[in-house]
Design a protein around this motif. Structure first.
Motif, PDB file in Angstrom:
ATOM      1  N   ASN A 196      29.502  53.182  19.160  1.00 43.05           N
ATOM      2  CA  ASN A 196      29.671  54.636  19.201  1.00 43.05           C
ATOM      3  C   ASN A 196      30.876  55.019  18.356  1.00 43.05           C
ATOM      4  N   ASP A 197      30.633  55.407  17.108  1.00 42.77           N
ATOM      5  CA  ASP A 197      31.738  55.675  16.189  1.00 42.77           C
ATOM      6  C   ASP A 197      32.553  56.890  16.610  1.00 42.77           C
ATOM      7  N   ARG A 198      31.927  57.864  17.312  1.00 36.42           N
ATOM      8  CA  ARG A 198      32.677  59.047  17.730  1.00 36.42           C
ATOM      9  C   ARG A 198      33.780  58.692  18.718  1.00 36.42           C
ATOM     10  N   VAL A 199      33.436  57.904  19.746  1.00 34.27           N
ATOM     11  CA  VAL A 199      34.431  57.556  20.756  1.00 34.27           C
ATOM     12  C   VAL A 199      35.444  56.554  20.196  1.00 34.27           C
ATOM     13  N   TYR A 200      35.003  55.689  19.300  1.00 41.53           N
ATOM     14  CA  TYR A 200      35.937  54.764  18.646  1.00 41.53           C
ATOM     15  C   TYR A 200      37.007  55.554  17.889  1.00 41.53           C
ATOM     16  N   ASP A 201      36.584  56.615  17.190  1.00 38.97           N
ATOM     17  CA  ASP A 201      37.543  57.443  16.460  1.00 38.97           C
ATOM     18  C   ASP A 201      38.468  58.194  17.408  1.00 38.97           C
ATOM     19  N   ARG A 202      37.933  58.640  18.540  1.00 41.71           N
ATOM     20  CA  ARG A 202      38.791  59.321  19.519  1.00 41.71           C
ATOM     21  C   ARG A 202      39.856  58.375  20.066  1.00 41.71           C
ATOM     22  N   LEU A 203      39.446  57.147  20.327  1.00 41.25           N
ATOM     23  CA  LEU A 203      40.397  56.152  20.798  1.00 41.25           C
ATOM     24  C   LEU A 203      41.504  55.941  19.771  1.00 41.25           C
ATOM     25  N   ARG A 204      41.120  55.917  18.496  1.00 42.33           N
ATOM     26  CA  ARG A 204      42.115  55.766  17.430  1.00 42.33           C
ATOM     27  C   ARG A 204      43.071  56.950  17.419  1.00 42.33           C
ATOM     28  N   GLY A 205      42.531  58.165  17.599  1.00 41.91           N
ATOM     29  CA  GLY A 205      43.376  59.356  17.616  1.00 41.91           C
ATOM     30  C   GLY A 205      44.351  59.349  18.775  1.00 41.91           C
ATOM     31  N   ILE A 206      43.889  58.938  19.949  1.00 40.71           N
ATOM     32  CA  ILE A 206      44.762  58.861  21.123  1.00 40.71           C
ATOM     33  C   ILE A 206      45.904  57.885  20.858  1.00 40.71           C
ATOM     34  N   ARG A 207      45.570  56.716  20.353  1.00 37.82           N
ATOM     35  CA  ARG A 207      46.585  55.673  20.148  1.00 37.82           C
ATOM     36  C   ARG A 207      47.581  56.066  19.069  1.00 37.82           C
ATOM     37  N   GLU A 208      47.125  56.775  18.038  1.00 41.26           N
ATOM     38  CA  GLU A 208      48.044  57.197  16.983  1.00 41.26           C
ATOM     39  C   GLU A 208      49.102  58.145  17.538  1.00 41.26           C
ATOM     40  N   VAL A 209      48.674  59.104  18.350  1.00 39.29           N
ATOM     41  CA  VAL A 209      49.621  60.055  18.927  1.00 39.29           C
ATOM     42  C   VAL A 209      50.578  59.346  19.878  1.00 39.29           C
ATOM     43  N   LEU A 210      50.047  58.469  20.716  1.00 43.62           N
ATOM     44  CA  LEU A 210      50.903  57.756  21.664  1.00 43.62           C
ATOM     45  C   LEU A 210      51.884  56.841  20.938  1.00 43.62           C
ATOM     46  N   ASN A 211      51.427  56.184  19.895  1.00 47.18           N
ATOM     47  CA  ASN A 211      52.327  55.310  19.128  1.00 47.18           C
ATOM     48  C   ASN A 211      53.468  56.115  18.514  1.00 47.18           C
ATOM     49  N   ARG A 214      56.072  56.630  20.842  1.00 45.58           N
ATOM     50  CA  ARG A 214      56.577  55.358  21.356  1.00 45.58           C
ATOM     51  C   ARG A 214      56.001  55.038  22.740  1.00 45.58           C
ATOM     52  N   LEU A 215      54.748  55.409  22.897  1.00 48.43           N
ATOM     53  CA  LEU A 215      54.009  55.074  24.108  1.00 48.43           C
ATOM     54  C   LEU A 215      52.787  54.265  23.691  1.00 48.43           C
ATOM     55  N   SER A 216      51.971  53.874  24.668  1.00 45.62           N
ATOM     56  CA  SER A 216      50.793  53.071  24.344  1.00 45.62           C
ATOM     57  C   SER A 216      49.683  53.332  25.354  1.00 45.62           C
ATOM     58  N   LEU A 217      48.492  52.931  24.966  1.00 45.05           N
ATOM     59  CA  LEU A 217      47.356  52.919  25.881  1.00 45.05           C
ATOM     60  C   LEU A 217      47.019  51.453  26.121  1.00 45.05           C
ATOM     61  N   PRO A 218      47.452  50.881  27.231  1.00 46.45           N
ATOM     62  CA  PRO A 218      47.197  49.458  27.491  1.00 46.45           C
ATOM     63  C   PRO A 218      45.701  49.172  27.559  1.00 46.45           C
ATOM     64  N   GLU A 219      45.319  47.969  27.170  1.00 50.83           N
ATOM     65  CA  GLU A 219      43.910  47.588  27.242  1.00 50.83           C
ATOM     66  C   GLU A 219      43.378  47.710  28.658  1.00 50.83           C
ATOM     67  N   GLU A 244      49.010  49.484  35.533  1.00 56.69           N
ATOM     68  CA  GLU A 244      49.742  50.661  35.062  1.00 56.69           C
ATOM     69  C   GLU A 244      48.932  51.920  35.349  1.00 56.69           C
ATOM     70  N   PRO A 245      48.873  52.362  36.599  1.00 55.77           N
ATOM     71  CA  PRO A 245      48.076  53.542  36.953  1.00 55.77           C
ATOM     72  C   PRO A 245      48.494  54.762  36.129  1.00 55.77           C
ATOM     73  N   PRO A 246      47.546  55.445  35.505  1.00 55.04           N
ATOM     74  CA  PRO A 246      47.896  56.586  34.653  1.00 55.04           C
ATOM     75  C   PRO A 246      48.114  57.867  35.455  1.00 55.04           C
ATOM     76  N   THR A 247      48.854  58.774  34.865  1.00 52.24           N
ATOM     77  CA  THR A 247      48.960  60.127  35.416  1.00 52.24           C
ATOM     78  C   THR A 247      48.082  61.090  34.637  1.00 52.24           C
ATOM     79  N   ALA A 248      47.574  60.645  33.471  1.00 49.32           N
ATOM     80  CA  ALA A 248      46.679  61.472  32.650  1.00 49.32           C
ATOM     81  C   ALA A 248      45.511  60.609  32.179  1.00 49.32           C
ATOM     82  N   VAL A 249      44.299  61.130  32.339  1.00 45.41           N
ATOM     83  CA  VAL A 249      43.098  60.382  31.957  1.00 45.41           C
ATOM     84  C   VAL A 249      42.250  61.255  31.033  1.00 45.41           C
TER      85      VAL A 249
END
Length: 344
Positions: A196-211, A214-219, A244-249
């Motif tokens: 699913n290329d759409r969700v793969y790209d969304r995951l990339r967008g999330i990680r770029e902003v978090l990086n 200086r944050l991360s999305l743990p596996e 690492e329970p999240p406060t935002a999902v």
């Protein structure tokens, strides 16, 4: 390499017979499912069909200038509003021009998608709608071989006609919203296979902003599951019980977000005081939930209408633009709020 097909570029029954070393009558019997053909000849015919890209055209008996007046569509699933709304708008529009929709479900599997496209070509479709830009390696070869107008939806592809949006940018927008509320612990319920290329790209967008923050999305905080409410519900339980329970999902669509909200309620968590949940697409019910859902609004109907417009114009010989870029809109509602001051 010598061209093995007929001068028109499309393999004929005679081409298959010549390559397989049998008569055209034998080829016909194999293609019609006859059990009287020897296994060795059957396999030879099947190999020739695969090599030549030959498929039965059930509209071949009509005059060459006539059309089947059918348009095919292959979508990943019919279980979500994402594609059902788009297809409803698409079908309504092509019906106005006298076309019938032939529909298939790929189950997010490029091999199944390729097989279903072949079947639609076999039935003589005049044009084709697909989802995403990641497909079987031979799919575009097959489409171009049969000269079928095709439009991809829900993503942007500079190599082929497409109608969609920038999934990376859309994911960045919702992530930035949650960061602005003070969240530092993130989770994602993706509801997707790797294709699913759409969700793969969304995951990339999330990680770029978090990086960048200086944050991360743990596996351990990335949940890949089926597109169902119950699977999303179980997914949130996994996140809450993880290291690492999240406060935002952030969820792959609004249906998954609803499942996550149900799970939070079962754990007696307050939304958004204890946990913020965001969706994607802005389904019709999103604003009517107990906690109206923050989501990225995608104009699902417009995708279907634009796809129909492109294919109908192309079939009429008109010159139309090849890329249509939509801009999803962040809709902020009460399912997202400030991060808990001291976590949980």
């Amino acid at each position: 390499m010598q061209d093995k097909t007929s001068p028109q570029g499309r393999a004929s029954l005679e081409d298959v017979a010549k390559l397989s070393g049998v008569s055209t009558a034998t080829v016909s019997r194999v293609l019609n499912g006859s059990t009287t053909v020897r296994q060795s000849r059957r396999e030879a015919v099947e190999r020739a069909c695969e090599e030549l890209g030959y498929v039965i055209n059930r509209a071949a008996r009509t005059l060459a200038s006539r059309r089947s007046m059918t348009i095919g569509a292959v979508v990943p699933t019919l279980a979500t509003e994402t594609f059902s709304r788009t297809l409803a708008a698409f079908q309504h529009q092509i019906h106005k021009s006298g076309y019938t929709l032939l529909l298939a479900n790929s189950e997010f599997d490029p091999d199944i998608e390729f097989r279903e496209v072949n079947k639609l070509v076999e039935y003589g479709i005049d044009a084709l709608l697909l989802v995403g830009h990641t497909h079987h390696q031979r799919l575009w070869e097959r489409i171009e071989q049969h000269k079928i107008p095709c439009i991809q939806t829900f993503s942007i592809d500079t190599q082929h006609p497409s109608i969609g949006y920038d999934s990376v940018k859309a994911a960045q927008r919702v992530t930035e919203h949650l960061l602005s509320l003070g969240h530092k612990k993130f989770g994602m319920i993706a509801g997707t296979p790797p294709t699913n290329d759409r969700v793969y790209d969304r995951l990339r967008g999330i990680r770029e902003v978090l990086n960048n923050a200086r944050l991360s999305l743990p596996e351990s905080n990335l949940i890949e599951c089926a597109f169902s409410i119950n699977d999303a519900r179980k997914g949130l339980f996994t996140l809450l019980d993880g290291p690492e329970p999240p406060t935002a999902v952030i969820c792959g669509n609004d249906m998954l977000a609803f499942g996550a909200m149900r799970a939070a309620s079962e754990r007696y968590m307050r939304i958004p005081n204890d946990i913020s949940i965001a969706g994607f697409n802005d389904y019709e019910y999103a604003e009517h939930l107990e906690h109206p859902l923050t989501t990225m609004r995608v104009e699902l109907d417009q995708i279907g209408l634009d796809a129909a417009e492109y294919l109908l114009a192309t079939l009429n010989g008109e010159t139309v633009k090849q890329q249509w870029v939509l801009e999803p809109e962040l809709i902020v509602r009460s399912s997202t709020g400030s991060a808990p001051r001291q976590g949980r």
